[in-house]
Design a protein around this motif. Structure first.
Motif, PDB file in Angstrom:
ATOM      1  N   HIS A 162     -13.062  -6.709  -3.316  1.00 39.46           N
ATOM      2  CA  HIS A 162     -12.364  -6.798  -4.601  1.00 39.46           C
ATOM      3  C   HIS A 162     -12.902  -7.969  -5.429  1.00 39.46           C
ATOM      4  CE1 HIS A 162      -9.093  -6.621  -7.514  1.00 39.46           C
ATOM      5  NE2 HIS A 162      -8.943  -7.926  -7.336  1.00 39.46           N
ATOM      6  N   GLU A 184      -7.048  -1.495  -5.994  1.00 37.54           N
ATOM      7  CA  GLU A 184      -5.624  -1.496  -6.262  1.00 37.54           C
ATOM      8  C   GLU A 184      -4.971  -0.489  -5.331  1.00 37.54           C
ATOM      9  OE1 GLU A 184      -5.373  -0.559 -10.416  1.00 37.54           O
ATOM     10  OE2 GLU A 184      -5.714  -2.636 -11.014  1.00 37.54           O
ATOM     11  N   ASN A 185      -3.916  -0.903  -4.650  1.00 37.94           N
ATOM     12  CA  ASN A 185      -3.202  -0.031  -3.701  1.00 37.94           C
ATOM     13  C   ASN A 185      -4.168   0.580  -2.683  1.00 37.94           C
ATOM     14  OD1 ASN A 185      -0.791  -0.537  -5.093  1.00 37.94           O
ATOM     15  ND2 ASN A 185      -1.215   1.157  -6.521  1.00 37.94           N
ATOM     16  N   ASN A 186      -5.054  -0.258  -2.158  1.00 45.86           N
ATOM     17  CA  ASN A 186      -6.056   0.160  -1.144  1.00 45.86           C
ATOM     18  C   ASN A 186      -6.998   1.245  -1.632  1.00 45.86           C
ATOM     19  OD1 ASN A 186      -5.207  -1.716   0.776  1.00 45.86           O
ATOM     20  ND2 ASN A 186      -3.593  -0.341   1.500  1.00 45.86           N
ATOM     21  N   GLN A 187      -7.158   1.394  -2.927  1.00 44.81           N
ATOM     22  CA  GLN A 187      -8.103   2.366  -3.479  1.00 44.81           C
ATOM     23  C   GLN A 187      -9.055   1.674  -4.435  1.00 44.81           C
ATOM     24  OE1 GLN A 187      -6.239   5.754  -5.197  1.00 44.81           O
ATOM     25  NE2 GLN A 187      -5.263   6.358  -3.299  1.00 44.81           N
TER      26      GLN A 187
END
Length: 187
Positions: A162, A184-187
Motif C-alpha cells: 500500500h 482498501e478493505n484488503n483489495q
C-alpha cells in the motif's frame, strides 16, 4: 587528450545528467544529440576502434547548456578533493531502459533470457535486484509527482505494498502501466 582529462569529462557528464534530470534533458539543454551522449557514456567504439569521448566542442556545449564556467568539464569535482561539497550517489549497476510492452512481458522476458531491445543504460544509485530495469514515464496521469519523460527505476523483486508506486501488467494486454498502489478493505 589525456586519460585523466577524459576521466574527468566522463565523471562530469554523469554529474550533469543528474543535475539536468536525464540524459535527454541534458542533450536538449546542450543542443546536442542524446544518442551520441549515450554512446559516449557507454564508451562505444568509433570506426577506428577507439572509445567515443567528450571532445572540446561537446565539452563547451555541455558547460554552456548547464551554465557552468569555461573549463568546468576539465576539472575534478570529486567531493573527496573538495571541502564542503556533497558526495554523489554510489552507482551500483547500469540498468536497461526498456519499452512499456517489454515491461508488460517482463516475467516472460526475464525467465527465458529473451534478448531485450535496450534503448539506453542508466546508472542505478541504489542496490537493486538483477531483474531491475528503467522505464520512461508516458503521459501526465501521475503528475505532479512524475511528469512525462521522467525516468523510473523498477525492481520487480521489491514487494508491492500500500502506498508504493508500482508497474503492473494490464489485463488482456501485453503492456504495463505505472500507478500508486492503494489497498482498501484488503483489495
Amino acid at each position: 587528450m589525456s586519460r585523466k582529462l577524459q576521466r574527468y569529462r566522463l565523471e562530469n557528464l554523469e554529474r550533469l545528467i543528474i543535475e539536468a534530470g536525464s540524459a535527454e534533458k541534458l542533450a536538449k539543454l546542450a543542443e546536442t544529440n542524446s544518442s551520441y551522449l549515450s554512446q559516449v557514456r557507454r564508451q562505444r567504439n568509433t570506426e577506428s576502434g577507439s572509445p567515443r569521448g567528450i571532445g572540446d566542442v561537446l565539452a563547451v556545449k555541455l558547460e554552456t547548456g548547464m551554465g557552468k564556467p569555461p573549463g568546468w568539464m576539465d576539472e575534478s569535482h570529486d567531493s573527496q578533493n573538495q571541502p564542503n561539497t556533497l558526495k554523489g550517489p554510489i552507482i551500483h549497476r547500469q540498468l536497461p531502459l526498456i519499452n512499456w510492452v517489454q515491461a508488460g512481458n517482463w516475467t516472460e522476458i526475464s525467465s527465458n533470457d529473451q534478448p531485450l531491445e535496450v534503448l539506453e543504460y542508466f546508472p542505478c544509485p541504489v542496490k537493486c535486484s538483477p531483474r531491475s530495469f528503467v522505464l520512461r514515464v508516458q503521459g501526465s496521469s501521475m503528475e505532479p509527482k512524475f511528469t512525462d519523460g521522467d525516468l523510473i527505476f523498477v525492481d520487480p523483486d521489491v514487494e508491492a505494498v500500500h502506498g508504493k508506486f508500482v508497474v503492473v501488467q494490464l489485463n488482456d494486454s501485453n503492456q504495463a502501466t505505472f500507478k500508486q498502489l492503494i489497498v482498501e478493505n484488503n483489495q
